[in-house]
Design an enzyme around this catalytic site. Sequence first.
Site, PDB file in Angstrom:
ATOM      1  CG  ASP A 136      49.024  54.104  59.288  1.00  0.00           C
ATOM      2  OD1 ASP A 136      48.894  55.312  59.479  1.00  0.00           O
ATOM      3  OD2 ASP A 136      48.047  53.328  59.127  1.00  0.00           O
ATOM      4  CB  SER A 137      47.252  49.512  62.011  1.00  0.00           C
ATOM      5  OG  SER A 137      46.057  50.192  61.836  1.00  0.00           O
ATOM      6  CB  SER A 138      46.616  51.543  56.551  1.00  0.00           C
ATOM      7  OG  SER A 138      45.763  52.353  57.297  1.00  0.00           O
ATOM      8  CB  THR A 153      33.309  46.764  64.701  1.00  0.00           C
ATOM      9  OG1 THR A 153      32.844  45.429  64.624  1.00  0.00           O
ATOM     10  CG2 THR A 153      33.318  47.362  63.310  1.00  0.00           C
ATOM     11  CG  ASP A 163      43.189  53.463  60.765  1.00  0.00           C
ATOM     12  OD1 ASP A 163      42.380  54.039  61.525  1.00  0.00           O
ATOM     13  OD2 ASP A 163      43.960  54.069  60.007  1.00  0.00           O
ATOM     14  CB  THR A 185      24.183  40.569  59.518  1.00  0.00           C
ATOM     15  OG1 THR A 185      23.515  41.828  59.322  1.00  0.00           O
ATOM     16  CG2 THR A 185      24.785  40.567  60.907  1.00  0.00           C
ATOM     17  CD  GLN A 186      24.882  45.120  53.926  1.00  0.00           C
ATOM     18  OE1 GLN A 186      24.555  46.277  53.737  1.00  0.00           O
ATOM     19  NE2 GLN A 186      25.237  44.310  52.948  1.00  0.00           N
ATOM     20  CB  CYS A 187      23.279  44.726  61.110  1.00  0.00           C
ATOM     21  SG  CYS A 187      21.835  44.811  60.070  1.00  0.00           S
ATOM     22  CB  THR A 200      47.650  57.362  66.320  1.00  0.00           C
ATOM     23  OG1 THR A 200      47.105  57.301  65.022  1.00  0.00           O
ATOM     24  CG2 THR A 200      47.576  58.782  66.808  1.00  0.00           C
TER      25      THR A 200
HETATM   26  N1  ASP Z   1      46.310  55.304  60.949  1.00  0.00           N
HETATM   27  C1  ASP Z   1      46.552  54.934  62.318  1.00  0.00           C
HETATM   28  C2  ASP Z   1      46.792  53.437  62.362  1.00  0.00           C
HETATM   29  O1  ASP Z   1      45.874  52.677  62.356  1.00  0.00           O
HETATM   30  C3  ASP Z   1      45.401  55.308  63.174  1.00  0.00           C
HETATM   31  C4  ASP Z   1      45.574  54.976  64.642  1.00  0.00           C
HETATM   32  O2  ASP Z   1      46.570  54.511  65.125  1.00  0.00           O
HETATM   33  O3  ASP Z   1      44.590  55.155  65.380  1.00  0.00           O
HETATM   34  O4  ASP Z   1      47.925  53.028  62.408  1.00  0.00           O
END
Ligand code: ASP
Length: 343
Positions: A59-61, A167, A92, A279-281, A15
Amino acid sequence: MKKKTNILLIYTGGTIGMVKDYKTGALKAFNFEELVKNIPELKQLDCNLRGVSFDDPIDSSNMNPHYWSVIASIIEEHYHDNDGFVVLHGSDTMSYSASALSFMLENLEKPVIFTGSQLPIGDLRTDAKENLITSIEIAALQKRGKPVLQEVGLYFEYKLYRANRTTKINAEHFEAFDSLNYPPLVESGVHLKVHQNYLIKKVTKNKSLRVHKKMDNRVAILKLFPGINQNVLQSVLEIPDLKALILETYGAGNAPMDEWFLNAIKKAVENGLHIINVTQCSGGSVFMGHYETSEKLKEMQLVNGKDITTEAAITKAMYLLGTGVPDKLFKTIFETPLRGEMV
Ligand code: ASP
């Protein structure tokens, strides 16, 4: 006269460097020159800034181990000519990438700071400027001619954290990250407050940087939930060639005591799968043996993830498998803190 520090910005996308496509309304990446043009304040900083950009910012996804090795290679190539690095990255998956890089860069003696933003740089209320400018200032901090920070950090909303302790906790708030098991390394207010006691202390000086680019992705994550059925567990444990499984358990590392569950886990461990109990906590630690519901897991020699995050656990597993750690040593090495990622 004090020498100006050299800082390299590495732009991967996210972003922070996106603009709105007016036809579709969706955010898409734009180039590095545009990004710098949007923050004229960068010129006022007391350091030499240079930039390297991904050819096609993402996009980091879309992040993956190949891109991690690209980031590691850029740092390796420019290591000697720069005093610090700031990696611009989508929020992300930033905690995964920053954790991965912390393992990939062994004997790091210079700051590598990941940052990004929740709002694009062109937005009036953007958080990008503060995040970027302060990250650069922290990367440029020196004491007696040496960088103050000698590890991989993640800066967001006035706090610098140890990267592999973070996280992403919020998809909207500017305070998008947290580090529940380790305090911030630097806090930004009127002054930059560096918490020296929390920084990684280098015991072995003058070892040169070793960059590990091989990450083995024969790994998986399984989060337990009440009602998980046998087929789900079985199908994960039987993934062909799976080497390590991060098992996200309840609370202090607890799991159901059903016979089918424990037998399946036991068999998988006997067949050589490394199962890491995490742990998932969001905060706190695994403590196998504290409850009856984790005693058996301890007996079965599950790897103790202690207070590691899932992001650090999965990238540590990829790193250890990538370096070819012998199966016999995997558990012991995983349970040892390598970059301050666990107690
Ligand atoms: N979808 C974006 C990414 O991770 C969100 C961001 O940059 O905050 O690339």
